[in-house]
Design a protein around this motif. Structure first.
Motif, PDB file in Angstrom:
ATOM      1  N   ALA A 178      60.456 -52.726  45.083  1.00 40.67           N
ATOM      2  CA  ALA A 178      59.483 -51.759  44.560  1.00 40.67           C
ATOM      3  C   ALA A 178      59.804 -50.351  45.063  1.00 40.67           C
ATOM      4  O   ALA A 178      60.500 -50.175  46.061  1.00 40.67           O
TER       5      ALA A 178
ATOM      6  N   CYS B 158      55.211 -47.607  47.228  1.00 45.47           N
ATOM      7  CA  CYS B 158      54.485 -48.263  46.127  1.00 45.47           C
ATOM      8  C   CYS B 158      53.039 -48.565  46.512  1.00 45.47           C
ATOM      9  O   CYS B 158      52.752 -49.017  47.615  1.00 45.47           O
TER      10      CYS B 158
ATOM     11  N   CYS C 148      51.057 -44.344  42.240  1.00 48.04           N
ATOM     12  CA  CYS C 148      52.318 -44.623  41.549  1.00 48.04           C
ATOM     13  C   CYS C 148      53.124 -43.342  41.397  1.00 48.04           C
ATOM     14  O   CYS C 148      52.552 -42.243  41.270  1.00 48.04           O
TER      15      CYS C 148
END
Length: 639
Positions: free
Chosen positions: A275, A279, A535
């Motif tokens: 990720a 994240c 994000c």
């Protein structure tokens, strides 16, 4: 490019610097034309984000050029060291022969015979990948640490962990730089506490530092955990990490699973995923595996969580010291809820048949063991551990019995241990394309848990608008700002009255988040947790992700609440509003993010109007939630 970024302190502009270096030395265009083209592209790409962003990227271009120097390629190899192998030598044989070859980019050279015939790959393999990408890693100051566990909780890659251990039970051998402190637990005062980072698995996001509540009284900005350059620390910390892993895992039965301080001691069964650095989704998944991972079954909608959850060649889902870990499956984007419901139905049927067989074979098994298996209290870690002991005893008694029923029960014995079934996915699945299936599953009444990782945009496919995208936010297909309000999926789910629903944000309430996960798992029916997930698509440095989560809650954009149908049975209001009245204006939250500020540059009047409407959305929803939370009870409270 990375060297220039480090030397100039422009780590956030690595892509710009890499592009500049490539064009400056490749000869594709004359240098002047290449730089002009890059700057023109920057203006086109970042112009809407403001002049300051454009200037920072221009500065990165200029810094890259000023730091370029030619490296003469010798006629023959003169290096005195060899490149490190793709995986450490102690990795399992399959990882050495297959996984490592794929990591090294030689996967096409593998013969078909090297691949598993049934397509299965081993789990817990990200631990061997050692990406070694962090420029800086956290360093623990054990002298001022209060051992709260917040840094462990928020780490997106499970690269920082904690353990308690009894020095008398450990056979020494600790590296000279391995740090410990006296445990600050009332019940474990005789033990030592260790907080350790995996230097080659850490991504250097800095969220652990941001989460740390402790500040030195003698040194400004110094916390109980601080970032420092990785390279000088790598070798020593790698040895410390290896030693840390060999320390025994803490006994889950003696820990308080509802306390962040104790949750940090539970081994995560989701680690070192691919990720993004910082994240906002993965801490929730990691938390779920810490709480229920050794008995969890997961259906994962296609999206970010399936890409970093089941990538080739390595798998982040791991197993504990007993060899137990989550069973993970990826479904289609649109049918994750139904897919996961299928697992629930299968487990329930297996459990039903196993219980029938226990009753039929009670004379063979023994009435005491049969009664224990059928009437076990599995509401806590102790009860689950005891049931597993009974299952082991059952298998022992059935081992020499040659009958169809005995063989069936032997095969199904594990289904007598309580399972936790989860459906994972993003807002694109839950709010949009898979909503029909999700609604069907919530209406089923079955004991299934749903975790929606809400980034308010289709993150994995490049940032398209979803029904979770808030009003005034810019996304693909909403270049002029989303004109309508965010869909309130949580409120819709509460209208059934039989669904446990929680809206959580780890950065604003870590204890609240843990409590919601525990309540969802304990509720014998459908549960829905919607988790605020910062994000990269939001357009800011994710080191500030936790602050933005807190701001989202404080502004009223993301009210924290839990709707627990169990409270209805007690004559109480099931709707619990867990955040306070908004204390900051919406603009103080949204204008920290590029997805909102870019509209103020391209369409300032539209931005102003949409912000006014968005602020009204917040106020109206808060009034509704507040009214609902203060409604009278549905009957007399039980005393």
């Amino acid at each position: 490019g990375y060297t220039v970024a480090r030397e100039t302190g422009m780590g956030g502009r690595v892509n710009t610097i890499m592009q500049t270096c490539f064009f400056a030395i490749s000869g594709v265009l004359p240098r002047e034309e290449a730089i002009a083209a890059i700057k023109k592209s920057i203006e086109k790409t970042y112009g809407k984000r403001g002049e300051s962003v454009v200037k920072r990227n221009f500065a990165a271009v200029d810094a890259a050029l000023s730091h370029l120097h030619e490296v003469k390629v010798p006629a023959q190899v003169r290096a005195t060291f060899r490149m490190r192998p793709p995986v450490p030598p102690e990795a399992p044989e399959f990882v050495q022969k297959v996984t490592a070859e794929i990591i090294a980019g030689r996967g096409d050279e593998l013969p078909v015979s090297a691949l598993p015939a049934d397509g299965t790959f081993p789990s817990a393999t990200t631990q061997w990948e050692k990406r070694n990408i962090a420029l800086d890693i956290p360093v623990w100051d054990e002298k001022i640490c209060i051992q709260c566990g917040k840094c462990v909780l928020v780490c997106p890659h499970a690269a920082i962990r904690a353990k308690l251990f009894d020095p008398a039970e450990v056979n020494g051998g600790a590296p000279p730089t391995f740090k410990t402190a006296d445990a600050r637990w009332k019940d474990f005062k005789h033990m030592k506490y260790a907080l350790q980072v995996a230097p080659e698995d850490c991504t250097g996001c800095g969220l652990c530092v941001e989460a740390c509540p402790v500040k030195s009284k003698s040194e400004v900005k110094h916390k109980a955990i601080n970032l420092a350059p990785q390279a000088p620390l790598r070798e020593a910390e790698s040895l410390n990490w290896d030693y840390f892993l060999k320390l025994p895992d803490n006994d889950r039965k003696v820990l308080s699973v509802s306390q962040v301080k104790d949750v940090q001691l539970m081994r995560p069964l989701f680690e070192f995923s691919g990720a993004c650095t910082g994240c906002g989704e993965t801490p929730y998944i990691k938390l779920m595996t810490q709480l229920f991972g050794d008995r969890a079954l997961i259906g994962n909608a296609t999206g970010c969580s399936s890409i970093y959850g089941g990538n080739l060649p390595t798998t982040p889902y791991a197993v504990n010291s007993e060899g137990r870990g989550p069973a993970w499956n990826n479904s289609l984007f649109e049918d994750c809820a139904e897919f996961s419901l299928g697992m629930r139905l299968a487990i329930d049927k297996q459990n039903e048949y196993a219980r029938e067989l226990v009753a039929r074979l009670s004379s063979l098994i023994g009435d005491e063991l049969a009664g224990g298996l059928l009437n076990a209290d599995q509401s806590n870690e102790t009860g689950i551990a005891q049931q597993r002991e009974r299952v082991a005893a059952l298998r022992s008694k059935l081992a020499g019995v040659n009958s169809i029923e005995a063989r069936d029960l032997h095969a199904l014995a594990d289904s007598l241990v309580r399972k936790s079934v989860w459906a994972f996915g993003g807002d694109g699945w839950a709010y949009d394309i898979g909503y029909g299936g999700l609604d069907h599953v919530l209406a089923s009444g079955r004991n299934i848990n749903v975790l929606v990782l809400d980034t308010e945009v289709y993150s994995n496919t490049g940032g398209q608008m979803s029904k979770a995208t808030p009003r005034a936010a810019v996304a693909k297909f909403a270049a002029g700002g989303k004109p309508v309000a965010k869909k309130d999926l949580a409120l819709i789910a509460t209208t059934y009255g039989s669904v446990y629903v929680a809206r959580v944000a780890m950065g604003a309430g870590d204890m609240h988040t843990v409590k919601a996960f525990l309540e969802a798992d304990a509720y014998d029916g459908p549960s829905l947790i919607i988790a605020y997930s910062h994000c990269i698509a939001h357009g800011y440095d994710l080191v500030h992700g936790l602050d933005q989560q807190k701001a989202a809650v404080n502004s009223g954009h993301w009210p924290l609440f839990r709707y627990n149908p169990r409270l209805l049975e007690e004559g109480k209001n099931p709707f619990q509003l867990d955040s306070r009245t908004p204390s900051i204006a919406l603009k103080d939250y949204v204008y920290n993010e590029t997805r909102y500020t870019m509209l103020t540059k391209s369409k300032p009047e539209a931005a102003r109007q949409l912000l006014e409407l968005a602020q009204k959305d917040v106020q109206q929803r808060w009034k509704l939630y507040e009214y609902w939370s203060k409604m009278p009870n549905n009957g007399e409270e039980k005393k």
